[in-house]
Design a protein around this motif. Structure first.
Motif, short mmCIF file in Angstrom:
data_model
loop_
_atom_site.label_atom_id
_atom_site.label_comp_id
_atom_site.label_asym_id
_atom_site.label_seq_id
_atom_site.Cartn_x
_atom_site.Cartn_y
_atom_site.Cartn_z
N ARG A 1 0.83 -1.21 0.00
CA ARG A 1 0.00 0.00 0.00
C ARG A 1 0.86 1.26 0.00
N SER B 1 1.98 1.64 -3.45
CA SER B 1 0.87 2.05 -4.31
C SER B 1 0.60 3.55 -4.22
N THR C 1 1.35 5.78 -7.49
CA THR C 1 0.23 6.48 -8.12
C THR C 1 0.52 7.96 -8.27
N GLN D 1 -4.89 2.55 2.94
CA GLN D 1 -5.86 2.32 1.87
C GLN D 1 -6.61 3.60 1.53
N ILE D 2 -6.92 4.40 2.53
CA ILE D 2 -7.55 5.70 2.28
C ILE D 2 -6.63 6.55 1.42
N VAL E 1 -4.28 5.50 -0.60
CA VAL E 1 -4.22 4.92 -1.95
C VAL E 1 -5.38 5.46 -2.77
N ASP E 2 -6.57 5.43 -2.20
CA ASP E 2 -7.76 5.91 -2.91
C ASP E 2 -7.65 7.40 -3.22
N ARG E 3 -7.17 8.19 -2.26
CA ARG E 3 -7.04 9.63 -2.48
C ARG E 3 -5.97 9.97 -3.51
N TYR F 1 -5.52 8.96 -6.31
CA TYR F 1 -6.07 9.06 -7.66
C TYR F 1 -6.72 10.41 -7.94
N ASP F 2 -7.04 11.16 -6.89
CA ASP F 2 -7.80 12.39 -7.06
C ASP F 2 -7.07 13.67 -6.70
#
Length: 83
Positions: free
Chosen positions: A29, A32, A36, A62-63, A65-67, A69-70
């Motif tokens: 993670r 990642s 990213t 994980q939060i 990782v998701d952020r 992308y934005d």
């Protein structure tokens, strides 16, 4: 003669495997998040890089990782974090 595999079922061996898997997920993670941001050509200051690398909470990673992308700035990963 049957091979002896009782060691792999021993509670200590089971615990070590579980710890290794958890550590592997954390390492992945972290990679990642940073990968990213890099692929999105977002500059990552050393302070952000260190904070990500020092994190050991898989849910928080994980939060991030998701952020990743934005966000448009690497520091935005940490917005609203209670760390």
């Amino acid at each position: 003669m049957m091979p002896v595999n009782y060691f792999f079922k021993h509670p200590v061996a089971v615990k070590l495997r579980e710890e290794g898997r958890a550590e592997g997920r954390i390492v992945e993670r972290i990679a990642s998040v940073l990968r990213t941001l890099d692929r999105r050509h977002i500059d990552v200051p050393d302070s952000v890089r260190q904070r990500v690398r020092n994190c050991t909470d898989p849910d928080l990673l994980q939060i991030w990782v998701d952020r990743a992308y934005d966000v448009t700035d690497a520091a935005e990963l940490f917005d609203d974090d209670q760390v």
